[in-house]
Design a protein around this motif. Structure first.
Motif, PDB file in Angstrom:
ATOM      1  N   SER B 390       0.826  -1.204   0.000  1.00 57.91           N
ATOM      2  CA  SER B 390       0.000   0.000   0.000  1.00 57.91           C
ATOM      3  C   SER B 390       0.859   1.252   0.000  1.00 57.91           C
ATOM      4  O   SER B 390       0.326   2.361   0.094  1.00 57.91           O
ATOM      5  CB  SER B 390      -0.902   0.019   1.223  1.00 57.91           C
ATOM      6  N   ALA B 391       2.180   1.098  -0.087  1.00 54.55           N
ATOM      7  CA  ALA B 391       3.122   2.215  -0.194  1.00 54.55           C
ATOM      8  C   ALA B 391       3.034   3.147   1.011  1.00 54.55           C
ATOM      9  O   ALA B 391       2.914   4.359   0.873  1.00 54.55           O
ATOM     10  CB  ALA B 391       2.911   2.979  -1.487  1.00 54.55           C
ATOM     11  N   LEU B 392       3.048   2.577   2.194  1.00 51.87           N
ATOM     12  CA  LEU B 392       3.063   3.416   3.386  1.00 51.87           C
ATOM     13  C   LEU B 392       4.505   3.565   3.859  1.00 51.87           C
ATOM     14  O   LEU B 392       5.249   2.596   3.904  1.00 51.87           O
ATOM     15  CB  LEU B 392       2.232   2.762   4.499  1.00 51.87           C
ATOM     16  N   PRO B 393       4.918   4.778   4.212  1.00 48.33           N
ATOM     17  CA  PRO B 393       6.235   4.923   4.791  1.00 48.33           C
ATOM     18  C   PRO B 393       6.237   4.343   6.197  1.00 48.33           C
ATOM     19  O   PRO B 393       5.186   4.361   6.846  1.00 48.33           O
ATOM     20  CB  PRO B 393       6.435   6.442   4.819  1.00 48.33           C
ATOM     21  N   PRO B 394       7.315   3.833   6.690  1.00 40.95           N
ATOM     22  CA  PRO B 394       8.652   3.822   6.091  1.00 40.95           C
ATOM     23  C   PRO B 394       8.978   2.514   5.386  1.00 40.95           C
ATOM     24  O   PRO B 394      10.139   2.137   5.355  1.00 40.95           O
ATOM     25  CB  PRO B 394       9.528   3.996   7.325  1.00 40.95           C
ATOM     26  N   ASN B 396       9.171  -0.333   2.110  1.00 39.78           N
ATOM     27  CA  ASN B 396       9.892  -0.169   0.846  1.00 39.78           C
ATOM     28  C   ASN B 396       9.001   0.269  -0.300  1.00 39.78           C
ATOM     29  O   ASN B 396       9.459   0.911  -1.230  1.00 39.78           O
ATOM     30  CB  ASN B 396      10.636  -1.464   0.500  1.00 39.78           C
ATOM     31  N   GLY B 397       7.712  -0.106  -0.264  1.00 37.95           N
ATOM     32  CA  GLY B 397       6.836   0.297  -1.353  1.00 37.95           C
ATOM     33  C   GLY B 397       6.804   1.807  -1.523  1.00 37.95           C
ATOM     34  O   GLY B 397       6.706   2.328  -2.631  1.00 37.95           O
ATOM     35  N   PHE B 398       6.901   2.516  -0.407  1.00 32.85           N
ATOM     36  CA  PHE B 398       6.835   3.974  -0.477  1.00 32.85           C
ATOM     37  C   PHE B 398       8.022   4.551  -1.228  1.00 32.85           C
ATOM     38  O   PHE B 398       7.880   5.557  -1.931  1.00 32.85           O
ATOM     39  CB  PHE B 398       6.775   4.556   0.941  1.00 32.85           C
ATOM     40  N   VAL B 399       9.192   3.939  -1.077  1.00 35.49           N
ATOM     41  CA  VAL B 399      10.405   4.495  -1.687  1.00 35.49           C
ATOM     42  C   VAL B 399      10.230   4.608  -3.196  1.00 35.49           C
ATOM     43  O   VAL B 399      10.426   5.676  -3.795  1.00 35.49           O
ATOM     44  CB  VAL B 399      11.623   3.613  -1.348  1.00 35.49           C
ATOM     45  N   SER B 400       9.821   3.485  -3.812  1.00 29.89           N
ATOM     46  CA  SER B 400       9.713   3.513  -5.268  1.00 29.89           C
ATOM     47  C   SER B 400       8.553   4.382  -5.715  1.00 29.89           C
ATOM     48  O   SER B 400       8.655   5.106  -6.708  1.00 29.89           O
ATOM     49  CB  SER B 400       9.589   2.094  -5.813  1.00 29.89           C
ATOM     50  N   GLU B 401       7.436   4.350  -4.973  1.00 33.45           N
ATOM     51  CA  GLU B 401       6.307   5.201  -5.358  1.00 33.45           C
ATOM     52  C   GLU B 401       6.688   6.678  -5.232  1.00 33.45           C
ATOM     53  O   GLU B 401       6.316   7.499  -6.066  1.00 33.45           O
ATOM     54  CB  GLU B 401       5.093   4.893  -4.464  1.00 33.45           C
ATOM     55  N   ALA B 433      -4.698   4.888  -8.163  1.00 30.04           N
ATOM     56  CA  ALA B 433      -4.276   3.499  -8.002  1.00 30.04           C
ATOM     57  C   ALA B 433      -3.696   3.272  -6.608  1.00 30.04           C
ATOM     58  O   ALA B 433      -3.971   2.244  -5.967  1.00 30.04           O
ATOM     59  CB  ALA B 433      -3.248   3.136  -9.074  1.00 30.04           C
ATOM     60  N   ALA B 434      -2.897   4.236  -6.140  1.00 31.62           N
ATOM     61  CA  ALA B 434      -2.303   4.076  -4.818  1.00 31.62           C
ATOM     62  C   ALA B 434      -3.379   4.010  -3.744  1.00 31.62           C
ATOM     63  O   ALA B 434      -3.327   3.171  -2.828  1.00 31.62           O
ATOM     64  CB  ALA B 434      -1.340   5.222  -4.543  1.00 31.62           C
ATOM     65  N   ALA B 435      -4.401   4.889  -3.881  1.00 33.57           N
ATOM     66  CA  ALA B 435      -5.475   4.892  -2.885  1.00 33.57           C
ATOM     67  C   ALA B 435      -6.253   3.584  -2.940  1.00 33.57           C
ATOM     68  O   ALA B 435      -6.585   2.987  -1.904  1.00 33.57           O
ATOM     69  CB  ALA B 435      -6.406   6.073  -3.152  1.00 33.57           C
ATOM     70  N   LEU B 436      -6.520   3.126  -4.185  1.00 29.40           N
ATOM     71  CA  LEU B 436      -7.261   1.864  -4.319  1.00 29.40           C
ATOM     72  C   LEU B 436      -6.452   0.702  -3.750  1.00 29.40           C
ATOM     73  O   LEU B 436      -7.020  -0.235  -3.168  1.00 29.40           O
ATOM     74  CB  LEU B 436      -7.574   1.602  -5.785  1.00 29.40           C
ATOM     75  N   GLY B 482      14.460  -2.583   3.213  1.00 30.51           N
ATOM     76  CA  GLY B 482      14.468  -1.862   1.940  1.00 30.51           C
ATOM     77  C   GLY B 482      13.829  -0.497   2.082  1.00 30.51           C
ATOM     78  O   GLY B 482      14.209   0.460   1.397  1.00 30.51           O
ATOM     79  N   GLY B 483      12.845  -0.376   2.953  1.00 27.38           N
ATOM     80  CA  GLY B 483      12.233   0.925   3.185  1.00 27.38           C
ATOM     81  C   GLY B 483      13.195   1.877   3.866  1.00 27.38           C
ATOM     82  O   GLY B 483      13.300   3.051   3.502  1.00 27.38           O
ATOM     83  N   LEU B 484      13.914   1.361   4.862  1.00 26.78           N
ATOM     84  CA  LEU B 484      14.816   2.248   5.615  1.00 26.78           C
ATOM     85  C   LEU B 484      16.065   2.578   4.797  1.00 26.78           C
ATOM     86  O   LEU B 484      16.597   3.672   4.887  1.00 26.78           O
ATOM     87  CB  LEU B 484      15.216   1.575   6.928  1.00 26.78           C
ATOM     88  N   MET B 485      16.525   1.587   4.015  1.00 17.81           N
ATOM     89  CA  MET B 485      17.800   1.750   3.315  1.00 17.81           C
ATOM     90  C   MET B 485      17.591   2.029   1.834  1.00 17.81           C
ATOM     91  O   MET B 485      18.418   1.665   1.008  1.00 17.81           O
ATOM     92  CB  MET B 485      18.641   0.469   3.455  1.00 17.81           C
TER      93      MET B 485
END
Lengths: 219, 668
Positions: B390-394, B396-401, B433-436, B482-485
């Motif tokens: 769902s690309a939430l920080p922190p 890894n999905g958030f990094v690329s999004e 798309a991110a919200a969905l 992956g999110g942190l680094m």
């Protein structure tokens, strides 16, 4: 020299006339006779070019045409027809008039085509090629306007006659090719013969309509 | 040279393992997974070494087509994708090691598993068209055989059939692509292909064919239809490989063709991937939100992520064509990082779905529920995966999004009007798309793990064996790490970015902390994951403490109010379908012509009321059913030709001959 071409044209023309004769004959025996006449004319035409062009190997071709197609095959087919008792009228798909008109149109097409396509050739060779093509097309036409298996064989052989005439006209065709053509014709004749007898055994007729009925086709 | 040597050895080991496993039945099957894991670790280490050192290795084997041979090359791009693939293979093998030896190992699945893994590795190091297509087909066939492993299920057979057809179409398209690339001279080695630049028309053909070929493997709409059927049909660890890893091989194919082989890009190359990618992202998630099968939801979400990656690749092409190398590097880094991240969290989620399937025997969301109490560890790992996707920080999905949105924001600077005006729309679609995606995974997690069990199987669930927990735990750890680094990963990508788009991200050193990820410059685009993670942790802890301190802790007595649960039946809970209803009403009516009908019996009638939903898949109707009908109709027409009489065949031949002769007579 031009006399030589006149005579070979004459012979080719006679073959074309016999092709038309094949189209309108109504009885199987007459068809076979017309075919024998065509084959003998072919043998004469080939022999004439062998003599006039001084190409003795063509005499062999002429001999093959004479013995096989002029004598052996017609006699064999005559005997087959007699044995099977099918020397009655042949059922045609289209009337004689229509078949002849179509044949005429095909002859015109062959002339027009060859005169255009082979514009670079010598005129006498062109004429002969046009006649040969017309004979081939008429043989094909005969195969599709008749319903009888024997007459289809004859149509096929008539096409073959046209091919050999064309091959003779084209200078430099090696004997091997002709021999192989002759053999292929022989083999296909055997195949046809076997088919004819099988059809006869199974359906008591050589009318192709029996085959169609067997497959449940409706016309 | 050493890199390729080891690669070759490990590949050989995988192949021999496959051959042996297919010969040996029974207990020997248990060795498949440890050996695969070992080989994948070796390959992954080699890939990592090549990526970090930037050294390339090439070799030409004297097998394959006589004059072409079999070229292999391990460069940094292959090495990066090799890391992605071998990571997934290690996780799936680890998961496989947890299988019950007596009951769950079958000669239908285990021997093909290493073959599938080896074929994917082979695609990456192929260096000529023949080697590429050969390994690509090997990969397709191995995965097809894995899909059809449960062939007694008609659903499986249908999925496998559709997959086979689509794979064949894709390979034919790739054949055209390589034909166009090779040009009239027919140089099929990639070195020869790179040497000359094709004509614009040929480039368009190659790009279209590559989109069809790679898009069909990756699930780009409208070539996606096989994916949500075939990926879930395979055993779960194979689903993880197919969805998490094999779709990345498709991305690799597109990157290799569009960025490497085809030469310097034109700006219009960017449009098809961007437009198709954005459509794929939104539609894929709409399908996911409405579906009730857990594994199919995950497969649809894979389609969405592939769409996101294609948008990033399209943006990279656009920037690259306009010589905006920094922006191109941002878009490309977004694509590559998303490839890596998606391989981690999608594999994690599929393994989690496999654990649920193993524990309950069910895949339908409406039959699950309450698993957080019965499978606490799986629940925790699945939660990490759901948050990451769902690309939430922190995570890894958030990094690329984040990188992708940086690239989208930079897109209005492009000079071409089409790209200029498309970029806000693309940004809006990606945001949707991110919200969905968030809604979709709230729905999945909430229905499967929270609440009360909706079936006896869900009530009797138990956690999975340790090896399988380890596989999921490792992936969850990678998602967090992956999110942190993210900045470290982005820095490691620098050689690949230089090779593909001629630029790289600013290094992590220029930011305020060592782990700052900087897209353009520290002043306007900076993401500092550890700081944000720290902030999130402090804020949550503070809130927790404050709430606990300030709230009244004294036990109170009051009138019975049923606590909101007047009926003990679990059927009264919110279900997956009811959660999706608002979204279905808003988007489904337009996208799927979704219609709801309620049949209410008249008063006095004791029949229950019936509620039914009809959903029409327009894409299937237009792109699959209609062509299928057309082909069928055409073959019905041509079927007549099969049953003519001999004489009619002769007539056909004769008429054709006469027509051709007439044409010859008229035209000459």
């Amino acid at each position: 020299m031009s006399q030589a071409y006149e005579i070979s044209h004459l012979l080719a023309g006679v073959m074309l006339v016999t092709s038309f004769a094949l189209l309108y004959q109504e009885r199987v025996a007459a068809v076979l006779n017309a075919f024998a006449a065509q084959s003998i004319t072919l043998a004469l035409a080939v022999a004439w070019s062998a003599w006039s062009d001084n190409r003795p190997d063509l005499f062999i071709t002429a001999l093959i045409a004479l013995t096989l197609k002029g004598i052996v095959i017609p006699v064999a087919l005559h005997r087959t027809v007699a044995r099977l008792g099918i020397h009655r009228e042949v059922e045609k798909v289209v009337g004689v008039g229509v078949a002849l008109m179509v044949g005429l149109a095909l002859t015109g097409l062959a002339q027009a085509l060859v005169l255009k396509v082979a514009a670079g050739m010598a005129s006498h060779a062109r004429e002969e090629l046009a006649l040969a093509l017309a004979i081939i097309l008429l043989g094909f036409l005969m195969m599709i306007v008749r319903r009888n298996a024997v007459t289809q064989v004859v149509g096929f052989m008539s096409m073959e006659n046209g091919l050999i005439l064309a091959a003779t006209g084209a200078r430099g065709m090696p004997l091997v090719v002709e021999v192989s053509v002759a053999f292929s014709v022989l083999i296909s004749l055997f195949v046809f013969a076997v088919f004819v007898f099988r059809i006869r055994e199974r359906f008591d007729t050589v009318d192709l309509e029996a085959l169609d009925r067997m497959r449940g086709d409706r016309r | 040279m050493p890199g390729l040597y080891v690669s070759g050895v490990a590949l050989g080991a995988l192949a021999i393992g496959a051959a042996m496993a297919s010969l040996v039945r029974g207990p020997a099957l248990a060795f498949v997974y440890p050996l695969s894991a070992l080989a994948a670790v070796v390959l992954g280490v080699v890939d990592l070494q090549v990526l970090l050192s930037g050294s390339e290795a090439a070799i030409r084997l004297p097998i394959g087509l006589p004059t072409i041979g079999f070229h292999l090359r391990l460069d940094t791009l292959s090495a990066f994708f090799g890391i992605v693939i071998n990571g997934g293979v290690v996780a799936a093998s680890l998961y496989g090691m947890g299988f019950d030896r007596a009951k769950e190992l079958t000669p239908r699945v285990e021997p093909l598993f290493p073959l599938f893994a080896a074929a994917m590795n082979l695609v990456l190091i192929a260096d000529d068209a023949y080697a590429f297509l050969f390994s690509w087909e090997l990969m397709s066939l191995a995965s097809w055989a894995l899909v059809v492993a449960r062939h007694t299920d008609p659903e499986c057979r249908r999925a496998a059939h559709l997959y086979l057809v689509m794979a064949a179409i894709g390979t034919v398209a790739l054949l055209f692509a390589f034909g166009g690339l090779a040009g009239p001279a027919g140089g099929y080695a990639f070195d020869t292909v790179r040497a000359h630049r094709p004509q614009p028309m040929v480039a368009a053909l190659v790009l279209t064919a590559a989109l069809v070929g790679c898009g069909s493997k990756g699930g780009l709409i409208p070539l996606h239809a096989w994916l949500p059927l075939a990926h879930p049909a395979a055993p779960s660890h194979v689903s993880a490989l197919m969805s998490g890893v094999m779709t990345k091989v498709a991305i690799y194919g597109f990157v290799r063709i569009a960025f490497d082989l085809l030469g310097p890009p034109d700006w219009w190359w960017a449009l098809p991937p961007i437009v198709l990618g954005a459509m794929t992202a939104v539609l894929g998630l709409l399908y996911a939100v409405l579906d009730r099968d857990l594994k199919r939801v995950l497969a649809y979400s894979t389609i969405e992520n592939i769409g996101v990656i294609f948008v990033a690749l399209g943006l990279a092409l656009a920037f690259s064509a306009n010589a905006q190398h920094e922006a191109a590097a941002v878009a490309m880094a977004a694509a590559l990082l998303h490839v890596l991240n998606h391989s981690w969290f999608k594999s994690l989620l599929f393994l989690g779905a496999g654990a649920i399937l193993h524990a309950t025997g069910r895949r339908d969301l409406d039959g699950l529920g309450g698993l957080i109490r019965r499978m606490p560890r799986t629940a925790a790992f699945f939660l990490v995966g759901a948050l990451a996707i769902s690309a939430l920080p922190p995570l890894n999905g958030f990094v690329s999004e984040w990188l992708l949105f940086q690239a989208v924001i930079a897109a209005p600077a492009l000079p071409q009007a089409a790209l200029h005006f498309a970029s806000p729309a693309i940004g809006a679609m990606l945001a949707l798309a991110a919200a969905l995606a968030a809604a979709c995974f709230v729905r999945v997690y909430g229905t499967a793990f929270l609440g009360r069990p909706r079936s006896a199987e869900a009530a009797g669930a138990h956690d999975v064996p340790l090896a399988q927990q380890a596989a999921m735990g490792g992936l969850a750890f990678l998602c967090i790490l992956g999110g942190l680094m993210g900045s470290v990963l982005a820095a490691a990508l620098a050689p690949v970015l230089h090779k593909l788009v001629g630029g790289a991200l600013p290094g992590p050193g220029s930011g305020p902390t060592p782990f700052s990820l900087i897209a353009f410059d520290p002043a306007r685009s900076i993401y500092d994951a550890p700081v944000i993670a720290l902030f999130v942790a402090i804020a949550s802890l503070t809130t927790l403490i404050v709430v606990h301190r300030l709230s009244e802790r004294r036990t109170r007595r009051g009138p019975a109010w049923d606590c909101g649960f007047p009926d003990p039946s679990p059927a009264t809970q919110y279900t997956a379908s009811s959660f999706a209803q608002p979204l279905r009403r808003v988007y489904g009516a337009a996208a799927f012509a979704a219609r709801e009908t309620v049949v209410m019996p008249p008063p006095g009638d004791i029949r229950p009321a019936r509620f039914s939903v009809v959903v029409v898949d327009h894409l299937w109707r237009v792109f699959y059913a209609a062509p299928g009908q057309a082909v069928l109709g055409l073959s019905e027409c041509l079927n007549v030709l099969q049953f003519l009489t001999i004489r009619r065949y002769l007539v056909l031949m004769f008429v054709t001959l006469v027509i051709l002769l007439s044409i010859a007579a008229v035209t000459t």
